[in-house]
Design a protein around this motif. Sequence first.
Motif, PDB file in Angstrom:
ATOM      1  N   ARG A 121      -8.956  12.971  -4.547  1.00 40.81           N
ATOM      2  CA  ARG A 121      -9.386  12.734  -3.164  1.00 40.81           C
ATOM      3  C   ARG A 121      -8.913  11.382  -2.645  1.00 40.81           C
ATOM      4  O   ARG A 121      -9.447  10.872  -1.671  1.00 40.81           O
ATOM      5  N   THR A 122      -7.979  10.791  -3.343  1.00 41.24           N
ATOM      6  CA  THR A 122      -7.531   9.466  -2.898  1.00 41.24           C
ATOM      7  C   THR A 122      -6.083   9.528  -2.433  1.00 41.24           C
ATOM      8  O   THR A 122      -5.360  10.476  -2.716  1.00 41.24           O
ATOM      9  N   PHE A 123      -5.703   8.480  -1.743  1.00 45.07           N
ATOM     10  CA  PHE A 123      -4.395   8.444  -1.110  1.00 45.07           C
ATOM     11  C   PHE A 123      -3.274   8.344  -2.140  1.00 45.07           C
ATOM     12  O   PHE A 123      -2.185   8.869  -1.952  1.00 45.07           O
ATOM     13  N   CYS A 124      -3.534   7.648  -3.237  1.00 42.74           N
ATOM     14  CA  CYS A 124      -2.515   7.544  -4.291  1.00 42.74           C
ATOM     15  C   CYS A 124      -3.208   7.765  -5.633  1.00 42.74           C
ATOM     16  O   CYS A 124      -4.426   7.799  -5.708  1.00 42.74           O
ATOM     17  N   PRO A 125      -2.427   7.913  -6.702  1.00 41.38           N
ATOM     18  CA  PRO A 125      -3.048   8.252  -8.001  1.00 41.38           C
ATOM     19  C   PRO A 125      -3.877   7.142  -8.646  1.00 41.38           C
ATOM     20  O   PRO A 125      -4.398   7.348  -9.728  1.00 41.38           O
ATOM     21  N   LEU A 126      -4.027   5.961  -8.017  1.00 43.48           N
ATOM     22  CA  LEU A 126      -4.873   4.950  -8.646  1.00 43.48           C
ATOM     23  C   LEU A 126      -6.321   5.433  -8.739  1.00 43.48           C
ATOM     24  O   LEU A 126      -7.024   5.165  -9.712  1.00 43.48           O
ATOM     25  N   GLY A 127      -6.747   6.185  -7.732  1.00 45.32           N
ATOM     26  CA  GLY A 127      -8.113   6.732  -7.775  1.00 45.32           C
ATOM     27  C   GLY A 127      -8.283   7.669  -8.965  1.00 45.32           C
ATOM     28  O   GLY A 127      -9.288   7.615  -9.692  1.00 45.32           O
ATOM     29  N   ASP A 128      -7.289   8.523  -9.200  1.00 44.01           N
ATOM     30  CA  ASP A 128      -7.332   9.428 -10.364  1.00 44.01           C
ATOM     31  C   ASP A 128      -7.318   8.614 -11.655  1.00 44.01           C
ATOM     32  O   ASP A 128      -8.008   8.944 -12.622  1.00 44.01           O
ATOM     33  N   PRO A 135     -12.660   6.653  -1.025  1.00 41.89           N
ATOM     34  CA  PRO A 135     -13.166   7.079  -2.349  1.00 41.89           C
ATOM     35  C   PRO A 135     -12.812   6.096  -3.457  1.00 41.89           C
ATOM     36  O   PRO A 135     -13.636   5.846  -4.349  1.00 41.89           O
ATOM     37  N   CYS A 136     -11.617   5.525  -3.392  1.00 44.50           N
ATOM     38  CA  CYS A 136     -11.207   4.585  -4.445  1.00 44.50           C
ATOM     39  C   CYS A 136     -11.866   3.229  -4.228  1.00 44.50           C
ATOM     40  O   CYS A 136     -12.442   2.654  -5.164  1.00 44.50           O
ATOM     41  N   ARG A 137     -11.822   2.726  -3.012  1.00 42.45           N
ATOM     42  CA  ARG A 137     -12.400   1.395  -2.750  1.00 42.45           C
ATOM     43  C   ARG A 137     -13.885   1.373  -3.091  1.00 42.45           C
ATOM     44  O   ARG A 137     -14.367   0.487  -3.787  1.00 42.45           O
ATOM     45  N   GLU A 138     -14.627   2.380  -2.598  1.00 39.12           N
ATOM     46  CA  GLU A 138     -16.081   2.400  -2.835  1.00 39.12           C
ATOM     47  C   GLU A 138     -16.422   2.919  -4.227  1.00 39.12           C
ATOM     48  O   GLU A 138     -17.324   2.426  -4.879  1.00 39.12           O
ATOM     49  N   SER A 141      -7.821  -1.906  -6.958  1.00 45.56           N
ATOM     50  CA  SER A 141      -7.823  -0.975  -5.822  1.00 45.56           C
ATOM     51  C   SER A 141      -7.345  -1.724  -4.582  1.00 45.56           C
ATOM     52  O   SER A 141      -7.825  -2.822  -4.296  1.00 45.56           O
ATOM     53  N   CYS A 142      -6.398  -1.131  -3.876  1.00 43.31           N
ATOM     54  CA  CYS A 142      -5.871  -1.857  -2.708  1.00 43.31           C
ATOM     55  C   CYS A 142      -6.821  -1.748  -1.514  1.00 43.31           C
ATOM     56  O   CYS A 142      -6.607  -2.399  -0.500  1.00 43.31           O
ATOM     57  N   GLY A 143      -7.848  -0.909  -1.626  1.00 40.68           N
ATOM     58  CA  GLY A 143      -8.859  -0.824  -0.571  1.00 40.68           C
ATOM     59  C   GLY A 143      -8.460   0.052   0.601  1.00 40.68           C
ATOM     60  O   GLY A 143      -9.200   0.154   1.585  1.00 40.68           O
ATOM     61  N   TRP A 144      -7.327   0.718   0.507  1.00 51.70           N
ATOM     62  CA  TRP A 144      -6.803   1.486   1.647  1.00 51.70           C
ATOM     63  C   TRP A 144      -7.629   2.733   1.925  1.00 51.70           C
ATOM     64  O   TRP A 144      -7.833   3.111   3.062  1.00 51.70           O
ATOM     65  N   CYS A 145      -8.097   3.401   0.865  1.00 49.04           N
ATOM     66  CA  CYS A 145      -8.879   4.626   1.118  1.00 49.04           C
ATOM     67  C   CYS A 145     -10.265   4.538   0.479  1.00 49.04           C
ATOM     68  O   CYS A 145     -10.453   3.888  -0.554  1.00 49.04           O
ATOM     69  N   ILE A 165       0.862  -1.184   0.000  1.00 50.15           N
ATOM     70  CA  ILE A 165       0.000   0.000   0.000  1.00 50.15           C
ATOM     71  C   ILE A 165       0.903   1.240   0.000  1.00 50.15           C
ATOM     72  O   ILE A 165       2.036   1.181   0.474  1.00 50.15           O
ATOM     73  N   PRO A 166       0.394   2.350  -0.533  1.00 57.40           N
ATOM     74  CA  PRO A 166       1.278   3.517  -0.665  1.00 57.40           C
ATOM     75  C   PRO A 166       1.604   4.189   0.665  1.00 57.40           C
ATOM     76  O   PRO A 166       0.898   4.006   1.657  1.00 57.40           O
ATOM     77  N   ARG A 167       2.678   4.979   0.629  1.00 59.89           N
ATOM     78  CA  ARG A 167       3.076   5.775   1.802  1.00 59.89           C
ATOM     79  C   ARG A 167       2.621   7.215   1.609  1.00 59.89           C
ATOM     80  O   ARG A 167       2.527   7.688   0.485  1.00 59.89           O
TER      81      ARG A 167
HETATM   82  S1  SF4 Z   1      -6.342   5.305  -4.215  1.00 59.77           S
HETATM   83 FE1  SF4 Z   1      -4.504   4.081  -3.906  1.00 59.77          FE
HETATM   84  S2  SF4 Z   1      -4.387   3.889  -1.691  1.00 59.77           S
HETATM   85 FE2  SF4 Z   1      -6.478   4.488  -2.113  1.00 59.77          FE
HETATM   86  S3  SF4 Z   1      -7.585   2.510  -2.238  1.00 59.77           S
HETATM   87 FE3  SF4 Z   1      -6.992   3.156  -4.312  1.00 59.77          FE
HETATM   88  S4  SF4 Z   1      -5.108   2.030  -4.655  1.00 59.77           S
HETATM   89 FE4  SF4 Z   1      -5.419   2.052  -2.448  1.00 59.77          FE
END
Ligand code: SF4
Length: 437
Positions: free
Chosen positions: A392-399, A354-357, A348-352, A193-195
């Motif tokens: 609005r996500t922890f890493c750019p995967l959401g974007d 907006p991305c998970r849901e 999605s790693c499910g960490w945050c 998961i990202p830092r």
């Molecule tokens: S935006 Fe990144 S950190 Fe957040 S759930 Fe998606 S993959 Fe994980």
Amino acid sequence: MADLVQHNDEIRIVSSRFGKGAASIEKYIALDGYKALEKALKMQPDEIVNEVKTSNLRGRGGAGFPTGMKWSFVPKTANKPKYVLVNGDESEPGTCKDRLILEHDPHAVIEGVLIAGLAVGSRTGYIYIRGEYRYLVDIMRKALDEARAKGYVGKNIMGSGIDFEVYWHTGAGAYEVGEESALMESLEGKRGIPRIRPPFPAVVGLWGGPTVINNVETLASVPHIMLMGGQKFADYGPPKNGGTRLFCLSGHVNKPGVYELPLGYPLKKMIYDVGGGIPNGKKLKAVVPGGSSTFILTAEEADQMNMDFDSFAKRGEFLGSGGVVVLDEDTCMVEFALRVMKFYQHESCGWCIPCREGTDWLKKTLTRFHAGGGVNKDIDNIKYLAQNMLGRTFCPLGDAAAIPTMSIVDKFRKEFEEHLEGKPCPYKMSVPEPAFA
Ligand code: SF4
Ligand SMILES: Cc1cc2nc3c(=O)[nH]c(=O)nc-3n(C[C@H](O)[C@H](O)[C@H](O)COP(=O)(O)O)c2cc1C
């Protein structure tokens, strides 16, 4: 083994040893291998960094960050060891170039790591290879053994008095560990998961030490830059977009494959000339310019685009990872949006939240919509859901999940309207379901 393709417009630099047996060290050395390392060992670290800056080399992993500048962010002194990491996680849909480099020219990657290490004062490198690329691990392991036996890796490299270790490591098959900080977590043996950043890897990276992380193609370009000179490499591309790039052309083209073309190459020419046009004389509908995370282009936009970082940045878009996917007139853009979202929902790693849901809701809505169960307000809702993930996500995967979705709704709204009120999908594209669906 992947088949190789060729075209007269190619300028073969990074791919110059493809198909020539250079995975074996004898052949690599016969083809000027490790000469760049020999040269770099006689240079000051700043001189190496400046040569790479002059080359205008920009990261080939997707973001296009200037490589020399990235290296210059690494502090000269540090109380922890410094590291060089190779990002060989290559999982962006449509992208398959690092695989060819690792298969045909693994020593170029090792040599790139060694030169990067000399530039930033690191004496340890890691080559992180995507879990599904298992066969490449065998190739890299053999290449590292050979390089160690010949004195390019290990103690006292090339008699210089410098000890430099390079290790390979494999992922477990998660797209998310391609994100640089998640890759470092994975390499440290933790969940990928990202830092949170800052601090950035150049200052606090692997095991807390200053770390340079670069894409496979970026580092494989470095020995060539050292030998030909930064200026010559820079001159192949437009200003600030040095050199060539491996473009992975796929989808509805007659001659798909990985082609090395100068940055700034016209996209239209890439599709119709290099790629041999669209099968069965079909019309172009859309193009994914650089992996599924990028803004989709309509046929009219694709006609005008040049494939360099700044031409895309001017439009507020990205050149991306080199994965060019061509879509013909029969493609259903709603189905395409769904296919892309299935990937991001799965990865999605499910960490945050907006991305998970968000990816899950989008997948469900697009599935229902494409199956003919959509209502008018779904169209705006799909865009709204994507918009609410963006930034609005922890890493750019959401974007990465939001951007193609928003651009497909914006540019192909008519096709969403055509799917309304229980009508069956009017398009012919039929693609097999991916394993993760
Ligand atoms: S935006 Fe990144 S950190 Fe957040 S759930 Fe998606 S993959 Fe994980
Ligand atoms: C979800 C996600 C996946 C990524 N996957 C990759 C990848 O497979 N390979 C890669 O080089 N960069 C990938 N990146 C970009 C890396 O975070 C990083 O920018 C890159 O490795 C830096 O190298 P470069 O400067 O040479 O491009 C990914 C980024 C994100 C957000």
